[in-house]
Write a protein that holds these residues in place. Structure first.
Motif, PDB file in Angstrom:
ATOM      1  N   UNK A  90       0.890  -1.354   0.058  1.00  0.00           N
ATOM      2  CA  UNK A  90      -0.047  -0.089   0.132  1.00  0.00           C
ATOM      3  C   UNK A  90       0.891   1.271   0.025  1.00  0.00           C
ATOM      4  N   UNK A  91       0.594   2.180  -0.825  1.00  0.00           N
ATOM      5  CA  UNK A  91       1.278   3.338  -0.850  1.00  0.00           C
ATOM      6  C   UNK A  91       2.802   3.332  -1.606  1.00  0.00           C
ATOM      7  N   UNK A  92       3.525   4.156  -1.269  1.00  0.00           N
ATOM      8  CA  UNK A  92       4.682   4.028  -2.007  1.00  0.00           C
ATOM      9  C   UNK A  92       5.457   2.814  -2.016  1.00  0.00           C
ATOM     10  N   UNK A  93       6.148   2.320  -3.197  1.00  0.00           N
ATOM     11  CA  UNK A  93       6.575   1.141  -3.133  1.00  0.00           C
ATOM     12  C   UNK A  93       8.161   1.273  -3.368  1.00  0.00           C
ATOM     13  N   UNK A  94       8.670   2.309  -3.500  1.00  0.00           N
ATOM     14  CA  UNK A  94      10.267   2.566  -3.664  1.00  0.00           C
ATOM     15  C   UNK A  94      11.114   1.783  -2.865  1.00  0.00           C
ATOM     16  N   UNK A  95      11.029   1.502  -1.515  1.00  0.00           N
ATOM     17  CA  UNK A  95      11.724   1.035  -0.709  1.00  0.00           C
ATOM     18  C   UNK A  95      11.126  -0.508  -0.199  1.00  0.00           C
ATOM     19  N   UNK A  96       9.710  -0.302  -0.101  1.00  0.00           N
ATOM     20  CA  UNK A  96       8.919  -1.536   0.440  1.00  0.00           C
ATOM     21  C   UNK A  96       8.796  -2.553  -0.670  1.00  0.00           C
ATOM     22  N   UNK A  97       8.719  -2.312  -1.573  1.00  0.00           N
ATOM     23  CA  UNK A  97       8.627  -3.436  -2.712  1.00  0.00           C
ATOM     24  C   UNK A  97      10.128  -4.065  -2.850  1.00  0.00           C
ATOM     25  N   UNK A 134      12.893  -9.237  -1.945  1.00  0.00           N
ATOM     26  CA  UNK A 134      14.145 -10.059  -1.299  1.00  0.00           C
ATOM     27  C   UNK A 134      13.630 -11.062  -0.514  1.00  0.00           C
ATOM     28  N   UNK A 135      12.952 -10.911   0.523  1.00  0.00           N
ATOM     29  CA  UNK A 135      12.250 -11.680   1.394  1.00  0.00           C
ATOM     30  C   UNK A 135      11.669 -12.917   0.642  1.00  0.00           C
ATOM     31  N   UNK A 181       6.642   2.541   2.885  1.00  0.00           N
ATOM     32  CA  UNK A 181       7.205   3.490   3.461  1.00  0.00           C
ATOM     33  C   UNK A 181       7.726   4.728   2.412  1.00  0.00           C
ATOM     34  N   UNK A 182       7.712   6.048   2.686  1.00  0.00           N
ATOM     35  CA  UNK A 182       7.720   7.076   1.840  1.00  0.00           C
ATOM     36  C   UNK A 182       9.121   7.414   2.356  1.00  0.00           C
ATOM     37  N   UNK A 188      15.266  12.762  -2.100  1.00  0.00           N
ATOM     38  CA  UNK A 188      16.593  12.598  -2.508  1.00  0.00           C
ATOM     39  C   UNK A 188      17.191  11.163  -2.224  1.00  0.00           C
ATOM     40  N   UNK A 189      16.355  10.198  -1.657  1.00  0.00           N
ATOM     41  CA  UNK A 189      16.624   8.951  -1.616  1.00  0.00           C
ATOM     42  C   UNK A 189      16.308   8.051  -2.738  1.00  0.00           C
ATOM     43  N   UNK A 190      15.457   8.702  -3.710  1.00  0.00           N
ATOM     44  CA  UNK A 190      15.030   7.719  -4.604  1.00  0.00           C
ATOM     45  C   UNK A 190      15.784   8.092  -5.776  1.00  0.00           C
ATOM     46  N   UNK A 191      16.535   6.790  -6.313  1.00  0.00           N
ATOM     47  CA  UNK A 191      17.271   6.791  -7.639  1.00  0.00           C
ATOM     48  C   UNK A 191      16.557   7.040  -8.543  1.00  0.00           C
TER      49      UNK A 191
END
Length: 217
Positions: A35-42, A47-48, A63-64, A68-71
């Motif tokens: 749900x929501x932002x997938x940049x780091x959560x997906x 990986x799991x 997690x949003x 600056x952290x989004x490549x």
């Protein structure tokens, strides 16, 4: 898909499933939902799933990260993509409006990507041959300083390569067109820019019902 290949893992995401995770049948059929932002959560979820242990929870809250952290992903456009497809880019995410009928209204505001990084990526895409750019921002002209800088980038490309023009598509807010924006738009040749401008209603009662502010003057 599960009938054909029951061994695959299906992960759903994006606004259409982020806000209704209990009653939709498609969610019941999937393995996981972000749900929501997938940049780091997906990627963490992938990986799991791939290396274990597989998560027991079905719903994973996105997690949003800071912008600056989004490549920025534009290097992944292939030569074939650039030659044959429309290049989609985004200068910002989110929307500041609260229209009752729109999922984007659930965003708190709009967040711009770092301007210098974005301009470098636009330069790189142009150097690789990209000439058609479609911005997916919901409100491209919300931050006028960023808007002017991006338009100037395209204007510089037109001045440098007049025989090989770029084409750009933007979605604009109709009641936020200051003189500085109008002045730079006049410098472009006809047919180079395309705007999508959504006017929800001129009726004040309707606008009140849908919670959309608009300056008709």
């Amino acid at each position: 898909m599960k009938r054909v290949a029951p061994e695959i893992t299906i992960v759903l995401g994006d606004p259409e499933v982020s806000h209704e995770t209990t009653d939709q049948r498609i969610i019941a059929l999937a393995d996981y939902v972000v749900t929501g932002w997938g940049d780091t959560t997906f990627p963490k979820l992938c990986s799991k799933i791939l290396t274990g242990p597989k998560p027991l929870m079905k719903i994973h809250g996105g997690e949003q990260p800071h912008m600056e952290q989004i490549a920025l992903p534009y290097a992944y456009y292939s030569a074939q993509d650039i030659a044959q497809r429309t290049v989609y880019v985004e200068a910002s995410r989110g929307c500041p409006f609260r229209c009752e009928f729109c999922l984007s209204a659930l965003d708190k505001t709009a967040w711009p990507f770092p301007l210098d990084d974005l301009l470098r990526e636009l330069d790189a895409l142009h150097a690789r041959g990209a000439r058609v750019f479609k911005f997916v921002d919901r409100t491209f002209n919300l931050n006028i300083n960023n808007t002017l800088s991006i338009l100037q980038c395209f204007l510089d490309k037109l001045d440098e390569f007049p025989a090989d023009p770029v084409f750009a598509n933007f979605e604009l807010v109709p009641d936020h067109l200051p003189d500085a924006l109008k002045d730079i738009l006049r410098k472009f040749l006809p047919g180079v820019l395309q705007f999508e401008i959504g006017i929800q209603s001129f009726n004040p009662e309707v606008r009140a019902r849908i919670s959309r502010k608009q300056n008709n003057e």
